[in-house]
Motif scaffolding. Sequence first.
Motif, PDB file in Angstrom:
ATOM      1  N   UNK A  24       0.837  -1.204   0.000  1.00 18.21           N
ATOM      2  CA  UNK A  24       0.000   0.000   0.000  1.00 18.21           C
ATOM      3  C   UNK A  24       0.866   1.248   0.000  1.00 18.21           C
ATOM      4  N   UNK A  25       0.444   2.249  -0.786  1.00 17.57           N
ATOM      5  CA  UNK A  25       1.214   3.486  -0.880  1.00 17.57           C
ATOM      6  C   UNK A  25       0.658   4.530   0.088  1.00 17.57           C
ATOM      7  N   UNK A  26       1.532   5.436   0.517  1.00 21.67           N
ATOM      8  CA  UNK A  26       1.103   6.501   1.422  1.00 21.67           C
ATOM      9  C   UNK A  26       0.002   7.339   0.775  1.00 21.67           C
ATOM     10  N   UNK A  27       0.087   7.505  -0.556  1.00 21.43           N
ATOM     11  CA  UNK A  27      -0.903   8.346  -1.241  1.00 21.43           C
ATOM     12  C   UNK A  27      -2.312   7.759  -1.171  1.00 21.43           C
ATOM     13  N   UNK A  28      -2.410   6.468  -0.852  1.00 24.83           N
ATOM     14  CA  UNK A  28      -3.736   5.828  -0.805  1.00 24.83           C
ATOM     15  C   UNK A  28      -4.371   5.882   0.576  1.00 24.83           C
ATOM     16  N   UNK A  29      -3.581   6.302   1.559  1.00 20.92           N
ATOM     17  CA  UNK A  29      -4.083   6.338   2.932  1.00 20.92           C
ATOM     18  C   UNK A  29      -5.095   7.481   3.068  1.00 20.92           C
ATOM     19  N   UNK A  30      -6.206   7.233   3.734  1.00 14.51           N
ATOM     20  CA  UNK A  30      -7.218   8.287   3.842  1.00 14.51           C
ATOM     21  C   UNK A  30      -6.992   9.104   5.109  1.00 14.51           C
ATOM     22  N   UNK A  31      -7.494  10.342   5.120  1.00 13.90           N
ATOM     23  CA  UNK A  31      -7.284  11.203   6.288  1.00 13.90           C
ATOM     24  C   UNK A  31      -7.758  10.540   7.575  1.00 13.90           C
ATOM     25  N   UNK A  32      -6.973  10.728   8.626  1.00 14.03           N
ATOM     26  CA  UNK A  32      -7.333  10.175   9.924  1.00 14.03           C
ATOM     27  C   UNK A  32      -6.738   8.804  10.169  1.00 14.03           C
ATOM     28  N   UNK A  33      -6.073   8.255   9.170  1.00 11.35           N
ATOM     29  CA  UNK A  33      -5.518   6.917   9.348  1.00 11.35           C
ATOM     30  C   UNK A  33      -3.992   6.930   9.355  1.00 11.35           C
ATOM     31  N   UNK A  34      -3.430   5.966  10.055  1.00  8.23           N
ATOM     32  CA  UNK A  34      -1.976   5.878  10.185  1.00  8.23           C
ATOM     33  C   UNK A  34      -1.406   4.712   9.402  1.00  8.23           C
ATOM     34  N   UNK A  35      -0.133   4.785   9.165  1.00  7.97           N
ATOM     35  CA  UNK A  35       0.561   3.665   8.546  1.00  7.97           C
ATOM     36  C   UNK A  35       2.005   3.658   9.003  1.00  7.97           C
ATOM     37  N   UNK A  36       2.709   2.611   8.654  1.00  2.00           N
ATOM     38  CA  UNK A  36       4.133   2.536   8.987  1.00  2.00           C
ATOM     39  C   UNK A  36       4.915   2.465   7.687  1.00  2.00           C
ATOM     40  N   UNK A  37       5.922   3.332   7.586  1.00  2.00           N
ATOM     41  CA  UNK A  37       6.683   3.382   6.344  1.00  2.00           C
ATOM     42  C   UNK A  37       7.517   2.120   6.175  1.00  2.00           C
ATOM     43  N   UNK A  38       7.440   1.559   4.983  1.00  2.00           N
ATOM     44  CA  UNK A  38       8.212   0.362   4.702  1.00  2.00           C
ATOM     45  C   UNK A  38       9.416   0.707   3.842  1.00  2.00           C
ATOM     46  N   UNK A  39       9.172   1.504   2.820  1.00  2.00           N
ATOM     47  CA  UNK A  39      10.245   1.799   1.880  1.00  2.00           C
ATOM     48  C   UNK A  39       9.987   3.155   1.243  1.00  2.00           C
TER      49      UNK A  39
END
Lengths: 679, 98
Positions: B1-16
């Motif tokens: 999953x790309x950061x650009x696909x994350x919707x507002x209010x949600x978190x993610x962890x950078x992989x690369x």
Amino acid sequence: MKLTVALVGNQNCGKTSLFNQLTGSQQHVGNFPGVTVERKSGFIKQSFIQPESSNEKNLTIEVVDLPGIYSLSPYTPEEIVTRDFLMKDKPDAILNILDSTNIERNLYLTLQLEELGIPMVLALNMMDEVVAAGNSIDVLKLSGNMQLAAVPISAVKGDGISELVQRLMDVAVNKKKPAKIDFCDIGPVHQAIHSMTHLIADHCERRGLPARYCATKLIEGDKIILEELGLNENEHEILSHITTEMERDAGTDNAAAIADMRYSYISKVTSDCVHRVGETIEQKRSTKIDALLTSKYFAIPIFLGIMSLIFYLTFGLVGKWLSDWFGMGLDWVTGIVDTALTLYDLSATAHSLIIDGLFAGIGSVLSFMPTILVLFFFLAMLEDTGYMARVAFVMDSALRKIGLSGKSFVPMLIGFGCSVPAVMSTRTLSSRRDKKMTIFIIPFMSCSAKLPVFSLFSVIFFPDHAALVMICLYVGGFVMAVLSALLLKNTAFKGKPVPFVLELPAYRMPSLKNMWLSTWEKAKDFLRKAFTIILGAALIIWFLQHFDIRLNLVTDASKSMLASLGSFIAPVFYPLGFSDWRLATALVAGLSAKEAVVSTLAVLCGASGAGLSSILQTILTPASAVSFLVFTLLYMPCIAAFAAIRREIGTKDAVAAMAFATGTAWVMACIVYHVAILF
Amino acid sequence: MKLSQLVPGKCGIIKRVEGEDSLRHHLLDMGLTPGTNILVRKIAPLGDPMELNLRGYELTLRKDDAEKIELETPANPYSCASCSAACCPYCKKDRGTK
């Protein structure tokens, strides 16, 4: 003894506030050689250096305010300037200021600075905000972990500054280099850096470069350092071998491995000495403010509202009041000098030179001052509060379509008021390409000085639709700016746009002192750089107006050199539908200031009001009047704007910008004229 | 999953982090290193750029550049389960008292 200290820190960390606290108003602004990155320096106030019981006599400390940067990589002019200054000018110490509310990212630069082996002190700014949020930073532990002196301060309030200066002096005078420069845990990265340090130790020593810093940068793939060290082929091979081996063992590439090494070390330090309960009051407040100011529906209306208010205050209320006040003062002085010269019975020519040339010239320079003072005061406020970054955030998408970034929007808008401050405000653009392109299109934003020309002509030729014509002109200028940007994007400025990676700082109350210093700096800069060129131009125009080509003083304006010049270039305007020499002359005179188009026409026609309007109706048709207006709208800006443009992008590009504007004006006026005569 | 696909209010962890040299380096310098928690705060009114929160500060990034950032693929990308409380006021709220 004189010491030089480099002030280094991230953007938005309060660096300018600290600089102002340290130096007061004794600042010197210039450029770094060869680049348009601003170089500010000043001397630390003696009151900080010599509290009662000091044994340091005759110590002066010069602070050089280096540009706000996030890293010492070789990618932006700001970073390169900072590196060059630190490595080649070898300051006696580095004063590294950090935003304590955001300490992780700020320490990233600190780690790189430490590697340079220059005596260094940390100023932990905004510590008051950290404490107010119930968070804490154990300064002693941090100082111990980093092996550096660290002083908590509040640059805006002025807390902790004396202690900071004392620590700084101690470190600089005793040349206390950072004791620790090894931030890597045992592992592949550690191994790579250490073998690299050994490999290049001799080269570095010969060139007086810090070995550890160079080693890290080489592994990061820094081409500038690689060139500077002059490694032989064998060493090149070992270098790539070390890097590949590290990449293989670390399971990632060189840049990521080094960045990760630094951030891992920082995490270890912060987990030990930073206690974080949650966001600071300012950060929480910013999220709430942004819920409105950058919201989907209100962001743009609010922004336009704020800009309208600033325009109203600058060009209407405050600016007008200041302008009138300036004008009255100048008239008063002119009156006195005029009377004195008459009493002295000075020759009419010299009298005219002083009153019509010199004083009128000074008047035209000073007439910009109120605008610049008021406008830049408000811009400093927008910048200091943190709103300017939001404007860039909100507008970026629109500006991007024409090849610019959100940061160009405010300078473009200011162009509707006056090109001079608009051009000066492009200094906040970090990319030189964006800056040049923005400056190229600013003149198309119709400035307020063109308004008298527009209103005169539209009232005479289109009495029933005057307002509509003026609105069309304004919109037309904007459309031309957009079209030009699209054209330039695909031709002269083809280069790839700079990535838009921008920090949004927390909203903060601006400090009056900072805003005033920033405003005053802009005003001083304008006066110093523009005075010569504007005054010179005013004198030249005076000379052209008052002498004929045989250098006789003329009484009839139509016999002057300016009129001859006008007659000479008039044929150029034939395809545009107006070739009367008076119109051409007025356009030339308009270069001193656009209002001069109207006053020159009045002088040359020997009439004003109804008389002028009937003469204009004989020399122009509605179609050629439109063409004249379009040309006036788009052709090169006044001398003052030229001076500002030249200062920002250099003579060559400034001349290119002028040629571009005038060429566009000619072509557009020609098209408009030929379309108009069809109807 | 790309950061650009994350919707507002949600978190993610950078992989690369990918992309060409200078951009990539700049992103790494700004703290977008693998393993970092990142929250999408909002999208600008005109649909681009994004406002992000990471390492305790706010950063804007165009979607085209966020495209270059690959996120870890957790079992449920919207659960915020792996988000550290400090970075993410939204999921802190979601997780209630926890």
